[in-house]
Design a protein around this motif. Structure first.
Motif, PDB file in Angstrom:
ATOM      1  N   UNK A 358      -5.009   3.393 -10.168  1.00 16.65           N
ATOM      2  CA  UNK A 358      -4.511   3.538 -11.531  1.00 16.65           C
ATOM      3  C   UNK A 358      -5.059   4.848 -12.075  1.00 16.65           C
ATOM      4  N   UNK A 359      -4.184   5.788 -12.396  1.00 20.72           N
ATOM      5  CA  UNK A 359      -4.616   7.060 -12.981  1.00 20.72           C
ATOM      6  C   UNK A 359      -4.481   6.974 -14.498  1.00 20.72           C
ATOM      7  N   UNK A 360      -5.545   7.339 -15.154  1.00 24.22           N
ATOM      8  CA  UNK A 360      -5.576   7.299 -16.608  1.00 24.22           C
ATOM      9  C   UNK A 360      -4.772   8.462 -17.175  1.00 24.22           C
ATOM     10  N   UNK A 361      -3.807   8.155 -18.040  1.00 24.15           N
ATOM     11  CA  UNK A 361      -2.986   9.176 -18.689  1.00 24.15           C
ATOM     12  C   UNK A 361      -3.317   9.202 -20.180  1.00 24.15           C
ATOM     13  N   UNK A 362      -2.347   9.473 -21.024  1.00 15.98           N
ATOM     14  CA  UNK A 362      -2.597   9.545 -22.457  1.00 15.98           C
ATOM     15  C   UNK A 362      -3.185  10.884 -22.862  1.00 15.98           C
ATOM     16  N   UNK A 363      -3.683  10.969 -24.075  1.00 10.50           N
ATOM     17  CA  UNK A 363      -4.218  12.228 -24.589  1.00 10.50           C
ATOM     18  C   UNK A 363      -3.146  13.297 -24.614  1.00 10.50           C
TER      19      UNK A 363
END
Length: 468
Positions: A358-363
């Protein structure tokens, strides 16, 4: 004894011999098998010819000769993105850009010019010697051009956005052999489409893009035994919801291979790992990471390290490797999604995947860049990625593909409906990647740049502007 006839496409490709200073390989030539093999060794393609141009004028000669011979063209640097073209190169020329290795860092302007054959490991090291860093990927042997044009999710992405939007100029040879330097001020439509647009609009020979000042950064990995994933996964998801965008991380459930530079005490184990980077001073990084360290990881390498070293942080395999990747963008991971993930790839699942990630996205990744290209942001809070490595027999690969599908099916109720092509080996309709208006504009630009379909598109483009 029956003599096998030479395929017509190979006969037509004979007209390319002598181009590129003789760096052309056809079926039957001694170096052909090595030339046709991409980074992803799972692929078994047999192009009509493989050419190695070193300069833009040699690219133009190959394109004109291929068109005259009735052959299509597929350009590749390393071949990391080869899978969507599988089985479609028999009537095509494979154009390798690996000989274009120009690399020049302008420390005063904080920019870099990189030829189409430059790898990220070399660029990260060169920029690092100038105290500069780039929005590089998690593997040093990925090509700069392919990664940059496809989007580019790096270890600073939640703060700085996609790599494709750091590009300031693209040099390429169009289907008719014309050399173009596209930028915001010249050939602006082409420049927009090249940055994340996925369609082959020409053969890119060089890129220029922005760097940023960064000599060291807090980065590394925290690891727990696989049995702890039921505690670690929901805690990491809760942490991601509030963490500042200076932090960019990923969580993986992995079978650890016995290879350098992985510490020997982890070899052969199944673990859950959180790795990534935090921009800022040491005190800020300690505060950001405290909730994860409170989970008492068995292994902690997080420290202040040279920024150039982050290109190897993820411990991705280097050198040609059989691999399979499938992914989807996810809007949220509520308790039901976490339970589905644990059932699909957690302890007791029997998964054969090398990694479920799971790669953290957002920002900054979630905010459209007003000056960006066709892919200016990503629609999702996470990218769920299933990765198979090694495989072996066809049966082994089918099992890994099935396990990747099971993993992605577990998060499908929370999928955004959009996909990120650089981490997707299966062919997909590009309408799943871009909003209708963006897709329509891309389609029109591609038809104008390549009206004769000289270039093979990795992914189908089913929609027309009037229907998009």
């Amino acid at each position: 004894m029956t003599q096998q006839a030479t395929p017509p496409a190979v006969l037509r490709a004979e007209s390319l011999r002598g181009l590129c200073g003789g760096s052309v390989q056809l079926p039957g030539d001694p170096a052909y098998d090595m030339a046709r093999s991409p980074w992803n060794l799972q692929m078994r393609d047999y192009p009509a010819a493989v050419c190695y141009p070193a300069f833009p004028d040699e690219v133009a000669e190959v394109l004109r000769a291929a068109g005259a011979a009735g052959l299509q063209v597929a350009a590749q640097g390393t071949g990391h993105g080869a899978p969507p073209l599988e089985g479609r190169l028999d009537d095509a020329v494979l154009l390798r850009t690996s000989a274009m290795t120009e690399l020049e860092v302008d420390a005063d302007r904080r920019t870099v010019r990189a030829g189409a054959g430059v790898l990220w490991g070399d660029l990260a090291d060169t920029a690092g010697r100038c105290g500069l860093a780039s929005r590089h990927p998690s593997s040093p042997d990925v090509g700069v051009v392919g990664y940059s044009l496809g989007g580019g999710i790096g270890w600073y992405a939640r703060r700085l956005g996609l790599q494709c939007n750091a590009i300031t100029a693209v040099e390429l040879v169009l289907a008719d052999g014309t050399f173009v330097r596209a930028s915001a001020d010249r050939d602006a439509d082409l420049f927009w489409a090249l940055r994340g647009g996925a369609a082959p609009l020409g053969v890119v020979t060089a890129l220029e893009f922005e760097l940023f000042p960064l000599e060291t950064v807090v980065a590394g990995a925290l690891a727990w035994d696989w049995a702890d994933v039921e505690q670690v996964l929901p805690a990491w998801v809760a942490w991601c919801a509030d963490v500042p965008e200076e932090a960019t991380t990923s969580l993986r459930m992995i079978d650890v291979p016995a290879m350098e530079p992985i510490p020997p005490e982890l070899h052969g184990r199944q673990i859950v790992m959180v790795d990534g980077a935090v921009l800022g001073d040491d005190a800020f990084a300690r505060e950001v990471l405290a909730p994860l360290r409170a989970l008492r990881p068995q292994f902690d390498t997080v420290a202040r390290v040279p920024a150039a070293s982050l290109v190897r942080l993820h411990l991705d395999p280097e050198g040609p490797t059989p691999a399979y990747a499938s992914s989807t963008l996810v809007s949220d991971l509520p308790d039901a999604a976490i339970a589905g993930i644990l059932e699909a790839v957690g302890p007791g699942s029997g998964t054969r995947l090398a990694a479920a990630e799971l790669r953290q996205l957002g920002g900054a990744l979630s905010r459209p860049d007003p000056d960006g290209g066709a892919l200016s942001f990503l629609d999702g809070a996470y990218l769920a990625l299933g990765l198979g490595i090694g495989g072996g027999s066809d049966q082994d690969w089918e099992r890994q593909r099935a396990d990747a599908a099971r993993y992605l099916a577990a998060v499908e109720p929370w999928a955004t409906g959009r996909q990120y092509l650089p981490m997707l080996d299966d062919r997909t309709d590009t309408r799943k990647v871009f909003p209708p208006g963006v897709h329509a504009r891309l389609s029109a630009i591609r038809r104008a740049a390549d009206p004769g379909d000289l270039f093979l598109a990795p992914h189908p483009e089913h929609a027309r502007p009037e229907n998009a």
